[in-house]
Design a protein around this motif. Structure first.
Motif, short mmCIF file in Angstrom:
data_model
loop_
_atom_site.label_atom_id
_atom_site.label_comp_id
_atom_site.label_asym_id
_atom_site.label_seq_id
_atom_site.Cartn_x
_atom_site.Cartn_y
_atom_site.Cartn_z
N ASP A 38 0.86 -1.27 0.00
CA ASP A 38 -0.01 -0.12 0.01
C ASP A 38 0.98 1.48 -0.16
OD1 ASP A 38 0.92 -0.29 2.54
OD2 ASP A 38 -0.96 -0.35 3.40
N GLN A 39 2.08 1.07 0.18
CA GLN A 39 3.23 2.15 0.31
C GLN A 39 4.35 1.66 -0.47
OE1 GLN A 39 3.99 2.36 4.90
NE2 GLN A 39 4.49 3.98 3.80
N THR A 129 -0.47 1.53 -6.64
CA THR A 129 0.07 0.69 -5.45
C THR A 129 -1.28 -0.05 -4.84
OG1 THR A 129 -0.21 2.29 -3.47
CG2 THR A 129 2.06 1.97 -4.69
N GLY A 130 -1.01 -1.13 -4.00
CA GLY A 130 -2.11 -1.70 -3.32
C GLY A 130 -2.93 -2.57 -4.03
#
Length: 392
Positions: A38-39, A129-130
């Motif tokens: 997620d990052q 992302t993610g």
């Protein structure tokens, strides 16, 4: 849905992926950077105790492990620690040198991630992302990547997803699966820069958990003079993490507990302080509980004067070559990096491109190049990412 095509898709927004994407973008390439986390830069953020040991000024090819020890030379020569330091300075990031050439941020590792993101943004890199990478295929000269519900295509694909070390950060063996899908060989991955576990007769030393001492540790032909730390599972500390990269199951690890001591120091101690015990003599040079444990194992009770010179010399010799028999490591969960990975035999050392699959690249920890502890693995990430980014 399929979006408009890119020149390159970089899988993995860690150190190597961010560098590669930014360099390619700066050359005018349209780059998409994808990461399932997620990052971005999660391993960068936790490195160096949160201060990021971002390079080592002593970088040299002999400080890297690989089935081909020459492979890293080209990329390392063309993007050096000085090049990365110049980038850090251009972004106004304060840093300092600790020991052995290791450079750290004065503040937080977040500054390095912010710098890389700024470089990528200035180069027009698109970052997503993610989402999981659901599929990758190659047809008609283009790579297609299914990322979550979206599908993207590009002329070039870069594998920068790292190795399986620190799975709690989301690390997996995805890079190896992808490499095999495209016919590239993989050198068996194993944990590196990882604590060693002790069993059998060595269990006694686990009672010293928390005690550290400067030693010289050896595994195979590799030797490192730094601190060793006893843990409730076995051995750790910089010297042990370093030799762990060279250690193989079934082999011993040898420790010199007094690497700076002059020859015959214990015989000299016997003559200077004949009424002292071995514990007392060791206690002047080592933490007391460690001195006590070693003295007990050497089994020379009473005063030094009561021991023959031969026994004293044998004790000194054992202290210089104390043999441990680790029964394993703490595994990928505690490993800082991975030894092994995508075989360098299938890659160009100049560009990191696969020899048998046009426009497929592999960079960073995913590749069978592993550095020593102390910023070397980041320098490989920057150098290999830069090498690929320059030619995509």
């Amino acid at each position: 849905m399929t979006t408009s095509p890119y020149d390159a898709i970089v899988l993995g927004a860690g150190a190597a992926g961010l560098m590669c994407a930014a360099v390619a973008g700066q050359r005018g390439k349209r780059v998409l950077l994808l990461d399932h986390a997620d990052q971005v830069g999660k391993k960068i953020l936790i490195s160096g105790g949160g201060r990021c040991n971002f390079t080592n000024v002593n970088t040299a090819p002999d400080r890297f492990l690989s089935a081909n020890p020459h492979f890293a030379k080209s990329a390392l020569a063309r993007y050096t620690p000085a090049d990365f330091i110049a980038l850090v300075e251009r972004h106004g990031i304060a840093y300092h040198e600790k020991t052995l050439g290791q450079l750290f941020c004065d503040g937080s590792a977040k500054a390095i991630v912010a710098m890389l993101l700024a470089e990528a943004a200035a180069a027009g890199v698109e970052i997503r992302t993610g989402q999981p990478v659901r599929a990758v295929d190659h047809a008609d000269g283009r790579f297609r990547v299914q990322f979550g519900e979206a599908s993207f295509s590009a002329t070039a694909l870069v594998i920068a997803t790292g190795g399986p070390s620190i799975p709690k950060m989301g690390a997996t063996g995805f890079a190896y699966d992808l490499a095999r899908q495209f016919g590239l060989k993989v050198v068996e991955p194993r944990p590196a820069l990882v604590p060693l576990t002790l069993g059998g007769d060595d269990v006694l030393f686990r009672e010293l958990s928390g005690i550290a001492a400067p030693v010289e540790a050896r595994a195979g032909k590799a030797a490192f003079r730094e601190a060793a730390l006893f843990t409730h599972k076995g051995l750790s500390g910089p010297a042990i993490l370093q030799v762990s990269s060279y250690w193989r199951h079934g082999e011993p690890v040898t420790i010199d507990f007094l690497p700076g001591a002059p020859k015959d120091w214990l015989l000299d101690a016997k003559r200077a302080r004949p009424r002292a015990t071995l514990h007392a003599a060791l206690g002047t040079m080592l933490p007391d509980r460690l001195a006590e444990t070693l003295a007990e194992r050497l089994a020379l009770p009473g005063e030094l004067a009561a021991q023959t010179d031969r026994k004293i010399a044998d004790a000194e010799s054992r202290l210089a070559r104390w043999i441990f028999h680790p029964n394993g490591t703490e595994g990928f969960a505690k490993a800082e990096v991975t030894v092994g990975g995508i075989s360098t035999a299938g890659l160009s050392s100049q560009t990191m491109v696969a020899k048998t699959v046009p426009n497929l690249y592999a960079v960073g920890e995913a590749v069978d190049v592993t550095g020593w502890l102390g910023g070397y693995n980041f320098q490989w990430a920057w150098a290999s990412g830069h090498a690929a980014g320059q030619v995509i």
